[in-house]
Design a protein around this motif. Structure first.
Motif, PDB file in Angstrom:
ATOM      1  N   UNK A 178       0.833  -1.055   0.189  1.00 53.39           N
ATOM      2  CA  UNK A 178       0.092   0.015  -0.113  1.00 53.39           C
ATOM      3  C   UNK A 178       0.840   1.114  -0.050  1.00 53.39           C
ATOM      4  N   UNK A 179       0.599   2.472  -0.992  1.00 53.01           N
ATOM      5  CA  UNK A 179       1.240   3.359  -0.809  1.00 53.01           C
ATOM      6  C   UNK A 179       0.685   4.516  -0.129  1.00 53.01           C
ATOM      7  N   UNK A 180      -0.635   4.433   0.084  1.00 52.57           N
ATOM      8  CA  UNK A 180      -1.361   5.648   0.620  1.00 52.57           C
ATOM      9  C   UNK A 180      -2.646   5.057   1.299  1.00 52.57           C
ATOM     10  N   UNK A 181      -2.833   5.277   2.496  1.00 51.24           N
ATOM     11  CA  UNK A 181      -3.917   4.787   3.042  1.00 51.24           C
ATOM     12  C   UNK A 181      -5.064   5.671   3.070  1.00 51.24           C
ATOM     13  N   UNK A 182      -5.156   6.769   2.149  1.00 53.04           N
ATOM     14  CA  UNK A 182      -6.334   7.517   2.150  1.00 53.04           C
ATOM     15  C   UNK A 182      -7.291   6.881   0.835  1.00 53.04           C
ATOM     16  N   UNK A 183      -8.484   6.411   1.001  1.00 54.71           N
ATOM     17  CA  UNK A 183      -9.182   5.888  -0.010  1.00 54.71           C
ATOM     18  C   UNK A 183     -10.020   7.069  -0.866  1.00 54.71           C
ATOM     19  N   UNK A 184     -10.100   6.644  -2.059  1.00 55.49           N
ATOM     20  CA  UNK A 184     -10.907   7.560  -2.793  1.00 55.49           C
ATOM     21  C   UNK A 184     -12.047   6.799  -3.226  1.00 55.49           C
ATOM     22  N   UNK A 185     -13.158   7.573  -3.025  1.00 56.53           N
ATOM     23  CA  UNK A 185     -14.551   6.958  -3.327  1.00 56.53           C
ATOM     24  C   UNK A 185     -14.873   7.200  -5.023  1.00 56.53           C
ATOM     25  N   UNK A 186     -15.266   5.758  -5.225  1.00 65.52           N
ATOM     26  CA  UNK A 186     -15.300   5.605  -6.912  1.00 65.52           C
ATOM     27  C   UNK A 186     -16.608   5.738  -7.014  1.00 65.52           C
ATOM     28  N   UNK A 187     -17.600   5.085  -6.167  1.00 64.70           N
ATOM     29  CA  UNK A 187     -18.949   4.706  -6.672  1.00 64.70           C
ATOM     30  C   UNK A 187     -19.630   4.133  -5.317  1.00 64.70           C
ATOM     31  N   UNK A 188     -21.043   4.132  -5.592  1.00 66.97           N
ATOM     32  CA  UNK A 188     -21.730   3.411  -4.435  1.00 66.97           C
ATOM     33  C   UNK A 188     -22.504   2.632  -4.919  1.00 66.97           C
ATOM     34  N   UNK A 189     -23.314   1.437  -4.099  1.00 59.35           N
ATOM     35  CA  UNK A 189     -24.384   0.462  -4.718  1.00 59.35           C
ATOM     36  C   UNK A 189     -25.363   0.601  -3.440  1.00 59.35           C
ATOM     37  N   UNK A 190     -26.538   0.880  -3.767  1.00 59.65           N
ATOM     38  CA  UNK A 190     -27.777   0.926  -2.801  1.00 59.65           C
ATOM     39  C   UNK A 190     -28.261  -0.522  -2.615  1.00 59.65           C
ATOM     40  N   UNK A 191     -28.315  -0.824  -1.413  1.00 57.94           N
ATOM     41  CA  UNK A 191     -28.865  -2.450  -0.978  1.00 57.94           C
ATOM     42  C   UNK A 191     -29.800  -2.293   0.004  1.00 57.94           C
ATOM     43  N   UNK A 192     -30.327  -3.383   0.458  1.00 53.26           N
ATOM     44  CA  UNK A 192     -31.274  -3.617   1.753  1.00 53.26           C
ATOM     45  C   UNK A 192     -30.525  -4.488   2.522  1.00 53.26           C
TER      46      UNK A 192
END
Length: 268
Positions: free
Chosen positions: A3-17
């Motif tokens: 791992x080079x960087x622990x900061x996660x970048x949001x790509x997408x979301x998925x809605x679920x139940x």
């Protein structure tokens, strides 16, 4: 694969139940995040890691809602078309277990068959699919092995692809009379064997604590792995607000109710 960087970048979301804590169901967003590593296996352009996909969601391809993991696999081609991921044939998959949900997403802690989730990632064309079973999964190594040569359910063993070594231990610490549970001594023995010699990636369901109070886990397991920590330990079972932590000379990535995409990049 470090791992080079622990900061996660949001790509997408998925809605679920998902099953709500007090009963019934609730609408939840599954985060799809990107982290950068120094390299990925030969023949891959990304590694997708996910776990604890305990919910139901409609597939973007249509049809009735099914297990969340199947929907995630069906999204791969769509995300590739949006430029968020490489084509599925250039994506390897690591599954950290607990992929089942009650069909109505109305009962917490339900256990059931998850081979269809594995099949969905294989059908999507992913280059390799390795994983461990969680304590709510009903799946066997033989069922998974029948899906292809680079598909494996790990429990005390390891596999290689593209120059990467992945070892895994399934289940959790608990009453050995119940499915996918071991005594603490037996679980630790299995983990010691899995990290000797150290793999590139250690795949667990139950994982170690992180480096802050809100990164819950097993402190004894952390002490054990720190002595010979692989570059990456991937786990789930309990949710972390922040997905990464230092672990010895490497890092741990928590994928409980989360999809993490590892791509090669720069630390700058």
């Amino acid at each position: 694969m470090r791992l080079l960087d622990g900061r996660a970048e949001r790509l997408a979301t998925v809605s679920y139940q998902a099953a709500a804590p007090g009963g019934g169901t609730e609408s939840v967003q599954l985060a799809v995040e990107r982290l950068r590593v120094d390299s990925v296996p030969d023949g891959c352009r990304a590694i997708l890691a996910a776990g604890d996909l305990q919910g139901v969601a409609p597939s973007p391809l249509g049809g009735r809602p099914g297990l969340l993991g199947i929907a995630v696999a069906d999204y791969l081609e769509i995300w590739a078309g949006q430029g968020l991921l490489p084509p599925p044939s250039e994506v390897g998959v690591l599954l950290a277990g607990d992929l089942y949900s009650a069909p109505g997403a109305d009962r917490r802690g339900a256990s059931g068959p998850v081979d269809d989730v594995w099949l969905a990632f294989v059908a999507a064309g992913c280059s390799a699919v390795f994983g461990v079973a969680g304590n709510h999964d009903e799946v066997t190594a033989a069922q998974v092995a029948a899906l292809g040569p680079d598909v494996a359910l790990l429990d005390g063993d390891r596999r290689h692809f593209g120059g990467l070594t992945v070892a895994g231990v399934s289940g959790v610490i608990g009453d050995p009379g119940r499915p996918l549970r071991r005594t603490e001594e037996d679980f630790h023995t299995a983990v010691k064997a899995a990290v000797t010699p150290s793999p590139d990636v250690l795949l667990l369901h139950e994982g170690p604590t992180g480096d802050s109070a809100d990164q819950r886990g097993n402190p004894a397991l952390r002490a054990l792995i720190e002595r010979r920590a692989p570059a990456l330990t991937v786990c789930g079972h309990v949710h972390w607000p922040r997905p990464t932590a230092l672990l010895g000379a490497g890092h741990v990535i928590n994928v409980d109710a989360r999809v993490v995409v590892l791509v090669p990049g720069s630390s700058s």
